[in-house]
Motif scaffolding. Structure first.
Motif, PDB file in Angstrom:
ATOM      1  N   GLU A  76     -68.342 -58.794 -75.999  1.00 54.34           N
ATOM      2  CA  GLU A  76     -67.536 -59.443 -77.032  1.00 54.34           C
ATOM      3  C   GLU A  76     -66.085 -59.622 -76.628  1.00 54.34           C
ATOM      4  O   GLU A  76     -65.441 -60.595 -77.019  1.00 54.34           O
ATOM      5  CB  GLU A  76     -67.595 -58.636 -78.337  1.00 54.34           C
ATOM      6  CG  GLU A  76     -68.865 -58.823 -79.102  1.00 54.34           C
ATOM      7  CD  GLU A  76     -68.819 -58.112 -80.434  1.00 54.34           C
ATOM      8  OE1 GLU A  76     -67.732 -58.036 -81.042  1.00 54.34           O
ATOM      9  OE2 GLU A  76     -69.884 -57.641 -80.865  1.00 54.34           O
ATOM     10  N   ASP A  77     -65.547 -58.693 -75.848  1.00 50.63           N
ATOM     11  CA  ASP A  77     -64.146 -58.786 -75.450  1.00 50.63           C
ATOM     12  C   ASP A  77     -63.907 -59.745 -74.284  1.00 50.63           C
ATOM     13  O   ASP A  77     -62.782 -59.907 -73.837  1.00 50.63           O
ATOM     14  CB  ASP A  77     -63.581 -57.399 -75.126  1.00 50.63           C
ATOM     15  CG  ASP A  77     -64.239 -56.761 -73.912  1.00 50.63           C
ATOM     16  OD1 ASP A  77     -65.174 -57.353 -73.327  1.00 50.63           O
ATOM     17  OD2 ASP A  77     -63.812 -55.651 -73.536  1.00 50.63           O
ATOM     18  N   GLY A  78     -64.965 -60.387 -73.786  1.00 54.73           N
ATOM     19  CA  GLY A  78     -64.817 -61.354 -72.703  1.00 54.73           C
ATOM     20  C   GLY A  78     -64.976 -60.761 -71.317  1.00 54.73           C
ATOM     21  O   GLY A  78     -64.854 -61.470 -70.326  1.00 54.73           O
ATOM     22  N   SER A  79     -65.256 -59.480 -71.228  1.00 55.17           N
ATOM     23  CA  SER A  79     -65.518 -58.873 -69.918  1.00 55.17           C
ATOM     24  C   SER A  79     -66.997 -59.045 -69.585  1.00 55.17           C
ATOM     25  O   SER A  79     -67.816 -59.384 -70.441  1.00 55.17           O
ATOM     26  CB  SER A  79     -65.122 -57.400 -69.921  1.00 55.17           C
ATOM     27  OG  SER A  79     -65.863 -56.691 -70.877  1.00 55.17           O
ATOM     28  N   LEU A  80     -67.323 -58.825 -68.330  1.00 56.13           N
ATOM     29  CA  LEU A  80     -68.688 -58.993 -67.855  1.00 56.13           C
ATOM     30  C   LEU A  80     -69.265 -57.620 -67.527  1.00 56.13           C
ATOM     31  O   LEU A  80     -68.728 -56.901 -66.677  1.00 56.13           O
ATOM     32  CB  LEU A  80     -68.710 -59.896 -66.620  1.00 56.13           C
ATOM     33  CG  LEU A  80     -70.077 -60.324 -66.109  1.00 56.13           C
ATOM     34  CD1 LEU A  80     -70.788 -61.186 -67.148  1.00 56.13           C
ATOM     35  CD2 LEU A  80     -69.932 -61.097 -64.805  1.00 56.13           C
ATOM     36  N   LEU A  81     -70.332 -57.246 -68.213  1.00 56.72           N
ATOM     37  CA  LEU A  81     -71.019 -55.984 -67.976  1.00 56.72           C
ATOM     38  C   LEU A  81     -72.150 -56.236 -66.993  1.00 56.72           C
ATOM     39  O   LEU A  81     -72.996 -57.095 -67.219  1.00 56.72           O
ATOM     40  CB  LEU A  81     -71.579 -55.427 -69.286  1.00 56.72           C
ATOM     41  CG  LEU A  81     -72.441 -54.173 -69.175  1.00 56.72           C
ATOM     42  CD1 LEU A  81     -71.582 -52.980 -68.788  1.00 56.72           C
ATOM     43  CD2 LEU A  81     -73.166 -53.917 -70.479  1.00 56.72           C
ATOM     44  N   LEU A  82     -72.126 -55.492 -65.879  1.00 52.84           N
ATOM     45  CA  LEU A  82     -73.160 -55.618 -64.861  1.00 52.84           C
ATOM     46  C   LEU A  82     -73.989 -54.335 -64.867  1.00 52.84           C
ATOM     47  O   LEU A  82     -73.506 -53.276 -64.478  1.00 52.84           O
ATOM     48  CB  LEU A  82     -72.527 -55.823 -63.480  1.00 52.84           C
ATOM     49  CG  LEU A  82     -71.572 -57.006 -63.347  1.00 52.84           C
ATOM     50  CD1 LEU A  82     -70.913 -57.007 -61.988  1.00 52.84           C
ATOM     51  CD2 LEU A  82     -72.305 -58.310 -63.582  1.00 52.84           C
TER      52      LEU A  82
END
Length: 194
Positions: A115-121
């Motif tokens: 949601e915050d615009g970061s990318l979770l890998l």
């Protein structure tokens, strides 16, 4: 008689030489194993909290090739691993120094935009030469041997990596945020924010 004493001395000397060599090899293996599998501090670097409701200035789409070129330019050359995007996931590859050689480590991640615009890998697959190690151990080793850019966060115990392009200092007061990542369609939707 003299010849017999020389033969005994030869065997005694040979025994101590072989014993010394074995002790050196055993010490090297022990030190290497401790270094490779030693307990690394498990406290990951915390991400600063930022406002996820920043004003969007510009939205653009990138292909996988363009994204890989951007990642190559953003990552420092002295990092012993590299990220790249492919149709089937995001990859982290590199070398980890072992006792007598280096081990090629490759991890595949499944990307999810947060949601915050970061990318979770999230770690999906791992290969580490002939060794059998967990993704947690591999991420701990990478975390130990590399000084990461301020926008890459490794979380070994959760077996995932977070890429937060809002934290790139060179872009301040602006930042980048992920809107959508669809690797199979060759599209990354990114926004420039303030």
């Amino acid at each position: 008689m003299n010849r017999r004493q020389q033969t005994n001395r030869f065997y005694k000397t040979g025994f101590f030489i072989v014993l010394t060599i074995l002790m050196i090899i055993l010490s090297i293996l022990l030190i290497g194993a401790i270094r490779l599998f030693g307990n690394v501090a498990s406290d990951p670097r915390e991400r600063p909290t930022t406002n996820s409701e920043n004003e969007e200035l510009l939205s653009f789409q990138m292909t996988l090739d363009q994204s890989n070129l951007l990642l190559d330019n953003l990552l420092e050359e002295d990092i012993p691993f590299y990220f790249y995007l492919a149709e089937d996931g995001v990859y982290l590859e590199g070398e980890v120094d072992a006792v007598l050689s280096s081990i090629d480590v490759a991890m595949r991640f499944e990307p999810t935009v947060q949601e915050d615009g970061s990318l979770l890998l999230e770690a999906d697959n791992l290969s580490a030469g002939f060794l059998s190690i967990s993704p947690e151990t591999a991420l701990r080793m990478f975390n130990q041997i590399a000084e990461l850019p301020e926008w890459i966060y490794l979380y070994p115990s959760e077996e995932h990596v977070v890429i937060d392009l809002r934290m790139i200092e060179e872009l301040e007061p602006f930042g980048l945020r992920f809107n959508d990542v669809n690797l199979s369609e060759d599209v990354l939707d990114i926004s420039l924010i303030q």
